[in-house]
Design an enzyme around this catalytic site. Structure first.
Site, PDB file in Angstrom:
ATOM      1  N   HIS B 209      12.983  20.817   2.324  1.00 57.62           N
ATOM      2  CA  HIS B 209      13.213  19.868   3.425  1.00 57.62           C
ATOM      3  C   HIS B 209      14.043  18.728   2.834  1.00 57.62           C
ATOM      4  CE1 HIS B 209      11.548  17.512   7.045  1.00 57.62           C
ATOM      5  NE2 HIS B 209      12.157  16.596   6.314  1.00 57.62           N
ATOM      6  N   HIS B 211      16.968  15.738   2.863  1.00 56.61           N
ATOM      7  CA  HIS B 211      17.702  14.785   3.698  1.00 56.61           C
ATOM      8  C   HIS B 211      19.117  14.608   3.156  1.00 56.61           C
ATOM      9  CE1 HIS B 211      14.390  12.781   6.285  1.00 56.61           C
ATOM     10  NE2 HIS B 211      14.147  14.060   6.111  1.00 56.61           N
ATOM     11  N   CYS B 242      18.132   7.776   8.758  1.00 60.45           N
ATOM     12  CA  CYS B 242      17.282   7.520   7.597  1.00 60.45           C
ATOM     13  C   CYS B 242      16.448   6.269   7.846  1.00 60.45           C
ATOM     14  CB  CYS B 242      18.137   7.332   6.351  1.00 60.45           C
ATOM     15  SG  CYS B 242      17.167   6.897   4.897  1.00 60.45           S
ATOM     16  N   ASN B 251      17.882  13.586   8.211  1.00 62.80           N
ATOM     17  CA  ASN B 251      17.695  15.032   8.150  1.00 62.80           C
ATOM     18  C   ASN B 251      19.005  15.794   8.008  1.00 62.80           C
ATOM     19  OD1 ASN B 251      14.856  16.060   8.709  1.00 62.80           O
ATOM     20  ND2 ASN B 251      15.016  14.425  10.233  1.00 62.80           N
TER      21      ASN B 251
END
Lengths: 312, 312
Positions: B209, B211, B242, B251
């Site tokens: 996951h 960013h 963010c 993301n």
């Protein structure tokens, strides 16, 4: 993971970047951009293009820009200029150039549409230029464009890229920069292309020039580093955009490249914070925000720090 | 290059994306977003969060969103919801949830600042939840946040991430999603972190996951794929931004992820053009342009095609 210990960055902002800007940039700003890039630690800065001002009015002040830049050249910094033909080379030489760059496409349709001749013909036209350069002691860098895809014919064969790269080296180029002009490459297609090229050309002579149109440039750099490539082109602030799709990203932003290389522990000689300052300055001169994620994140964090000093 | 043949994408837009949006998004829009994401081929869509509306007003309609989504659930699609505590879990269960997600930080400072307890305490608090979930036949996914860096304490030790990941699996999570919450990871630090985790946890239970704050998310995905990770989280249109640096990216955009995976020849089940339509639609609903490079490039090319049909 075995990766190169250091990377050479060839800064494209003043040429490949500004060349695609619609707004005419003042000569003073161009010279100042080169000065600020030197200040951030860049050691190779493509300064302008000796193309006809009829075709690229943005580069109409090429002789003045180069003369002024060279009059205060920093030690150990190269200022290559693009020279599309012998006439351009002669003008560059007159302005004091000690390094030039020539280009060939890896796509026949792109070559025909852009310079109205075949790839082979376009390379042959460079031969008198590279010979004159050698005679004058001027270094020549070669670009290959459309190394994975072409806006007119789609996918490009890796063998074709290898052939053009090998020809450019054979003609006297010290290095070939492999350009994903429309940014359609991904780590797999870039790796396949590099594999083919590296069968004909030593990796030490290869540079990667990846556009960020689909956000893949840093991933493509990472895949290239894993294959031993240690020279990359980039443009501060992601200057230039994509000439093939208005509104899309073009050149990989130098600060995004430096941020990753710093993280990978590779020496570049470039100071990220100073580079972000340059990105912010030139973007403001062009009337917009920096296009790069790193510049935006660093500037956002600075703004945050300025408003909440206690938290840091 | 040996890479996974297919990748499972867990869509974060409706939860992790919208949760960070300042503008309150109407319930109808949230439900419609899930429907459109299903239509683009996504098979796992994190739908909402059962957090207190006092803390996250944006998710105040969680029960209604989940009930309406589940009332017309598509076959083979999972609709996990975030449940920060037993109370949230019970509300999710009442709304029909068949999958939930819990989270732990890999950084003590982050845990203290965000939920006012140590990492160990936070994980222990989930134990009654995971036991209740098991009793109810509800699947539980685990998140680890700050897996390479923390906004308060800087670098995070890979061993700490491995420990939290192993604890989450031991508590009954079927998978742990490793979150680079502030986007500071690069292919080297992500690889080091994954190496440590994979000493304690099978790779088939690991999701990435990442960013995109510093533009590294796709490069980090590529590095993870090379280590065998085959599940990734992303948010359509790069929704959410963010929370730790206003104006920076958050993301990874699902369309950027899908574009790369398509290029690498990996099956995702997601249709890129349809996904770009969803990105364009939800971005317009939020009153802005899509944040992702792929969405911008695809939309720019569509606009170009519309004005110059003969060239295509």
């Amino acid at each position: 993971m075995s990766l190169p210990a250091s990377v050479r960055i060839v800064e494209m902002g003043p040429r490949d970047g500004l060349q695609n800007e619609k707004r005419l940039v003042p000569t003073d700003t161009k010279v100042e951009l080169v000065r600020r890039l030197e200040g951030a630690g860049l050691k190779a800065i493509e300064t302008t293009s000796f193309v006809s001002p009829k075709w690229v009015p943005q580069m109409g002040d090429n002789s003045e820009v180069l003369s002024r830049v060279l009059a205060q050249a920093a030690a150990g910094v190269a200022y290559p200029v693009l020279t599309p033909n012998l006439k351009g080379f002669e003008a560059a030489l007159a302005a004091g150039a000690t390094e030039v760059a020539v280009f060939g496409a890896a796509s026949e349709s792109f070559s025909q549409k852009n310079i109205n001749c075949s790839i082979a013909e376009s390379l042959e036209r460079f031969r008198p230029l590279t010979e004159a350069a050698q005679a004058a002691g001027v270094k020549v860098r070669g670009y290959v464009s459309c190394v994975v895809g072409c806006p007119y014919e789609g996918a490009v064969a890796p063998q074709k890229v290898a052939e053009v790269a090998a020809t450019l080296l054979e003609m006297g180029c010290y290095e070939v920069s492999l350009g994903d002009t429309i940014g359609v490459g991904n780590p797999a297609s870039i790796s396949r292309m590099l594999e083919a090229v590296m069968k004909r050309v030593p990796v030490a002579r290869v540079a990667g020039h990846y556009h960020d149109t689909y956000g893949m440039a840093v991933a493509n750099v990472f895949a290239s580093l894993q294959m031993g490539v240690a020279v990359f082109d980039a443009a501060v602030g992601g200057l230039g955009g994509c000439p093939y799709a208005a509104g899309a990203s073009g050149n990989l932003a130098t600060e995004d490249l430096v941020w990753m290389l710093d993280g990978l522990g590779m020496a570049t000689g470039v100071e990220l914070d100073a580079l972000v300052d340059v990105a912010a300055w030139i973007s403001a001169e062009l009337g917009r925000d920096p296009a790069s994620r790193v510049a935006r994140a660093v500037l956002a964090k600075r703004a945050q720090r300025a408003t909440t000093p206690a938290q840091q």
